[in-house]
Scaffold this active site. Structure first.
Site, PDB file in Angstrom:
ATOM      1  CE  LYS A 231      50.929  36.668  34.561  1.00 55.07           C
ATOM      2  NZ  LYS A 231      50.407  37.235  33.255  1.00 55.07           N
ATOM      3  NE  ARG A 265      44.684  40.511  36.860  1.00 58.62           N
ATOM      4  CZ  ARG A 265      44.772  39.102  36.865  1.00 58.62           C
ATOM      5  NH1 ARG A 265      46.089  38.678  37.071  1.00 58.62           N
ATOM      6  NH2 ARG A 265      43.922  38.241  37.095  1.00 58.62           N
TER       7      ARG A 265
END
Length: 286
Positions: A231, A265
């Site tokens: 991210k 995740r």
């Protein structure tokens, strides 16, 4: 140094009649069947490509597969509910046929998409909106009686980065979860996983503040999911792009586990499994 006993709590999730034991952390591999996801958009749109990706995730050690057909990237194209279902249904069928033991999670904020996906074999609902984008989601999850991943977000993917003002970031997120967990329990749903929503309605600095205080979510005595894979909180800080953010991802996956995360995740399952192995060895050595 006192041994970390958090993972001695025998937390389990009922996944289509199979108990998933979270007494040790699990790795959730990401399968995006979207053309425009921020990291791997367009790679796995066909059934054959999705099956190859799923097989590799399982070979690398994924305990769960999270399948998404709607990109939450700001500026991504809108997809109708019917198109999302049409993207998902054939791939869910194919994965169920070829990998019947795989535990599948469906990444959607739409109740009807979640319902259809569970009927096609998905065992978990992963809702980035925490029920905010579809008023029927909580009741649907409760009726289906499947584990529900409750994520913190404000607004929509297109507006969330304008909604980053908090009275107190961690306290506000805890209040958000307290209200929603109570609503879900009132509906009879008890298999709830908390996802603090790294990157959603949070500045770069807030993401790291939240990571530093992740352990405070253990107050709920519910499993915690950490989703920081590649991210912008990593690649913007390191002044690289998502393709060069694996090292930073591994670092924050370790921090997540040390702060109580039960599920990672990730796009890169093999590396996350290695992080988990090192974490567990450290934990045994305390």
């Amino acid at each position: 140094m006192r041994k970390n006993t958090f993972f001695n709590n025998r937390t389990t999730l009922n996944c289509n009649g199979r108990l998933l034991n979270l007494s040790t952390p699990k790795v959730m591999g990401i399968l995006n069947i979207t053309p425009d996801s921020f990291f791997d958009g367009g790679k796995y749109n066909s059934i054959d490509e999705s099956l190859r990706r799923c097989e590799q995730l399982l070979i690398d050690g994924a305990d769960l597969i999270d399948i998404g057909a709607y990109s939450s990237r700001p500026g991504a194209a809108d997809v109708s509910e019917q198109e999302e279902i049409e993207r998902l249904r054939p791939i869910l069928k194919a994965i169920q046929q070829q990998f019947p033991q795989a535990i599948l999670s469906i990444d959607t904020f739409r109740a009807e998409v979640a319902r259809v996906s569970v009927l096609e074999g998905a065992a978990i609902i992963n809702d980035i909106s925490g029920g905010e984008l579809d008023n029927n989601m909580f009741a649907t999850a409760a009726n289906l009686q499947v584990p529900y991943i409750l994520m913190h977000m404000r607004g929509t993917p297109d507006t969330m980065q304008k909604l980053t003002k908090y009275d107190d970031l961690v306290s506000d997120i805890i209040k958000y979860f307290a209200e929603k967990v109570n609503r879900l329990r009132m509906l009879g749903l008890h298999d709830i996983i908390l996802d603090p929503g790294f990157g959603f309605a949070k500045t770069l600095e807030q993401n790291y503040q939240l990571m530093a205080h992740l352990s405070e979510l253990k107050f709920f005595d519910l499993p915690i999911l950490s989703g920081i894979s590649r991210k912008s909180m990593i690649y913007k800080l390191l002044e690289v792009d998502a393709s060069h953010a694996l090292n930073g991802t591994s670092v924050l996956n370790m921090v997540s586990l040390q702060n109580g995360a039960n599920i990672l995740r990730v796009h890169d399952v093999k590396e996350a499994v290695e992080v988990r192995k090192i974490f567990l060895q450290l934990n045994e050595s305390y």
